[in-house]
Scaffold this motif. Structure first.
Motif, PDB file in Angstrom:
ATOM      1  N   VAL A 129     -42.295 -15.037  -2.394  1.00 51.37           N
ATOM      2  CA  VAL A 129     -41.908 -13.938  -3.274  1.00 51.37           C
ATOM      3  C   VAL A 129     -41.137 -14.459  -4.484  1.00 51.37           C
ATOM      4  O   VAL A 129     -40.179 -15.227  -4.338  1.00 51.37           O
ATOM      5  CB  VAL A 129     -41.031 -12.908  -2.533  1.00 51.37           C
ATOM      6  N   GLN A 144     -38.680 -13.221  -6.982  1.00 50.03           N
ATOM      7  CA  GLN A 144     -37.759 -12.082  -7.068  1.00 50.03           C
ATOM      8  C   GLN A 144     -37.401 -11.820  -8.537  1.00 50.03           C
ATOM      9  O   GLN A 144     -36.340 -12.229  -9.013  1.00 50.03           O
ATOM     10  CB  GLN A 144     -36.498 -12.368  -6.248  1.00 50.03           C
ATOM     11  N   ASP A 145     -38.282 -11.124  -9.228  1.00 50.74           N
ATOM     12  CA  ASP A 145     -38.153 -10.967 -10.673  1.00 50.74           C
ATOM     13  C   ASP A 145     -37.675  -9.561 -11.044  1.00 50.74           C
ATOM     14  O   ASP A 145     -38.064  -8.585 -10.408  1.00 50.74           O
ATOM     15  CB  ASP A 145     -39.512 -11.235 -11.330  1.00 50.74           C
ATOM     16  N   ASN A 158     -34.222  -8.625 -11.766  1.00 55.44           N
ATOM     17  CA  ASN A 158     -32.836  -8.226 -11.491  1.00 55.44           C
ATOM     18  C   ASN A 158     -32.059  -7.923 -12.775  1.00 55.44           C
ATOM     19  O   ASN A 158     -31.353  -6.912 -12.862  1.00 55.44           O
ATOM     20  CB  ASN A 158     -32.108  -9.323 -10.719  1.00 55.44           C
ATOM     21  N   GLY A 160     -30.542  -6.861  -6.105  1.00 56.29           N
ATOM     22  CA  GLY A 160     -31.708  -7.607  -5.645  1.00 56.29           C
ATOM     23  C   GLY A 160     -31.491  -8.231  -4.281  1.00 56.29           C
ATOM     24  O   GLY A 160     -32.424  -8.338  -3.475  1.00 56.29           O
ATOM     25  N   THR A 197     -32.440  -5.907  -1.583  1.00 57.22           N
ATOM     26  CA  THR A 197     -33.893  -5.868  -1.373  1.00 57.22           C
ATOM     27  C   THR A 197     -34.337  -7.067  -0.546  1.00 57.22           C
ATOM     28  O   THR A 197     -35.211  -6.955   0.322  1.00 57.22           O
ATOM     29  CB  THR A 197     -34.629  -5.852  -2.720  1.00 57.22           C
ATOM     30  N   THR A 198     -33.750  -8.222  -0.805  1.00 58.51           N
ATOM     31  CA  THR A 198     -34.104  -9.432  -0.058  1.00 58.51           C
ATOM     32  C   THR A 198     -33.888  -9.233   1.434  1.00 58.51           C
ATOM     33  O   THR A 198     -34.714  -9.634   2.261  1.00 58.51           O
ATOM     34  CB  THR A 198     -33.265 -10.624  -0.559  1.00 58.51           C
ATOM     35  N   ARG A 212     -45.188 -10.857  -6.710  1.00 56.75           N
ATOM     36  CA  ARG A 212     -44.303 -10.864  -7.872  1.00 56.75           C
ATOM     37  C   ARG A 212     -44.121  -9.441  -8.394  1.00 56.75           C
ATOM     38  O   ARG A 212     -45.049  -8.842  -8.938  1.00 56.75           O
ATOM     39  CB  ARG A 212     -44.840 -11.739  -8.996  1.00 56.75           C
ATOM     40  N   TYR A 221     -39.073  -3.428 -10.667  1.00 56.88           N
ATOM     41  CA  TYR A 221     -38.169  -4.572 -10.656  1.00 56.88           C
ATOM     42  C   TYR A 221     -37.793  -4.883  -9.212  1.00 56.88           C
ATOM     43  O   TYR A 221     -37.896  -4.026  -8.331  1.00 56.88           O
ATOM     44  CB  TYR A 221     -36.916  -4.277 -11.477  1.00 56.88           C
ATOM     45  N   TRP A 222     -37.336  -6.094  -8.968  1.00 55.36           N
ATOM     46  CA  TRP A 222     -37.051  -6.506  -7.598  1.00 55.36           C
ATOM     47  C   TRP A 222     -36.108  -5.550  -6.865  1.00 55.36           C
ATOM     48  O   TRP A 222     -36.362  -5.206  -5.701  1.00 55.36           O
ATOM     49  CB  TRP A 222     -36.510  -7.932  -7.579  1.00 55.36           C
ATOM     50  N   PHE A 252     -38.131  -2.700  -5.447  1.00 51.26           N
ATOM     51  CA  PHE A 252     -39.262  -3.029  -4.593  1.00 51.26           C
ATOM     52  C   PHE A 252     -39.121  -2.320  -3.252  1.00 51.26           C
ATOM     53  O   PHE A 252     -38.089  -2.421  -2.588  1.00 51.26           O
ATOM     54  CB  PHE A 252     -39.305  -4.548  -4.388  1.00 51.26           C
TER      55      PHE A 252
END
Length: 308
Positions: free
Chosen positions: A29, A31-32, A34, A52, A55-56, A202, A230-231, A234
């Motif tokens: 992934v 992570q774009d 933020n 972000g 989200t991770t 992405r 955006y991340w 997501f």
């Protein structure tokens, strides 16, 4: 209206889950988004990075639910060192916090998640290196799910470093040119992924893979899923759509392999296409029904001729 939207989203997620029949072994992934998310909210970049990070944590949970074996997260690239120092320092603090938090989390130990960093980690501040070492040591005995954190990572730099190591060993007489193969290159890549990448995800709207895992992903012709959120935005539905993209890519790949093998068998015949025959038997179920029926008829006819 918010409650209706949540219900509809949950229903759609369940539909997607029921439709899925396979899971990629290794998901990577990027992570774009933020910073752009933070600007949109009127916040600082550090607030976007923190959003972000939430989200991770969710993606790790979704990966476990889906049966993913390995998850690699592009967290900090070599190019990111050029960002403002104040922003990077805040991000490094967040990385330290999250690495130690993950390493101590019950869900990580209960699920036997192994955390590893890949990249030129020696370039990172000492406090980040210490946090990386802590997380790796705390989870070193696990192998249920590999979580790779790409830090100070650059795909070109990785390949260049491996090429230099090979050239140096050839020059020193430690390695013969005839001994250079896939394994000898892989041994000199960053310590990292244990398997090839099946799917790159992405978010953020950009449709490029940004020099991410070129050996493990592009060499494996990994499926790629781009999406606009955006991340920090997501959602699970985006994750499930990504897996669906992988399934479609895998199905198409199998069909192509089977059709090529079938064409080779028909064109040449004989012992020289034994490999093609084995491929064909392995992937024949991926052929359209008409081609599969024709193949079975040809196989029956060939068996009768051989018997005679």
């Amino acid at each position: 209206m918010d409650r209706v939207r949540q219900w509809a989203r949950g229903a759609y997620e369940r539909v997607l889950e029921l439709e899925l029949s396979g899971t990629p072994s290794h998901v990577a992934v990027i992570q774009d988004g933020n910073r752009r998310y933070a600007r949109q909210q009127g916040d600082d970049a550090s607030d976007g990075h923190r959003a972000g990070a939430e989200t991770t944590e969710q993606v790790l949970e979704w990966s476990q639910e889906a049966g993913v074996d390995e998850l690699t997260l592009y967290t900090f690239s070599t190019e990111n060192f050029d960002r403002p120092e104040e922003e990077n320092e805040a991000l490094f603090d967040l990385l330290c916090e999250k690495l130690r938090e993950f390493a101590d989390a019950d869900r990580v130990h209960d699920s036997e998640v192994r955390i590893r960093a890949i990249g030129e980690t020696q370039k990172l501040p000492e406090r980040v290196r210490d946090a990386v070492d802590y997380a790796e040591r705390r989870t070193a005995d696990y192998d249920e799910l590999y979580l790779n954190i790409a830090l100070a990572y650059g795909g070109r730099a990785e390949l260049l470093s491996a090429a230099r190591d090979v050239a140096r060993e050839v020059e020193d007489g430690e390695l013969g040119t005839e001994d250079i193969d896939v394994e000898s290159v892989e041994e000199r890549l960053y310590r990292g992924p244990t398997r090839d990448v099946d799917l790159i995800v992405r978010p953020g709207g950009d449709e490029r893979t940004s020099n991410f895992l070129p050996w493990h992903a592009n060499g494996n012709e990994a499926a790629v899923y781009f999406c606009t959120p955006y991340w920090p935005e997501f959602r699970k539905v985006d994750f499930l759509r990504a897996i669906r993209t992988y399934e479609h890519r895998e199905e198409s790949w199998r069909t192509t392999r089977a059709q090529r093998a079938l064409a080779l068998v028909r064109a040449l015949g004989g012992a020289e296409v034994n490999d093609a025959r084995r491929v064909l038997q392995r992937f024949k179920d991926a052929l359209p029904s008409g081609e599969r029926e024709a193949l079975e008829s040809e196989t029956d006819a060939e068996f009768e001729r051989t018997a005679d």
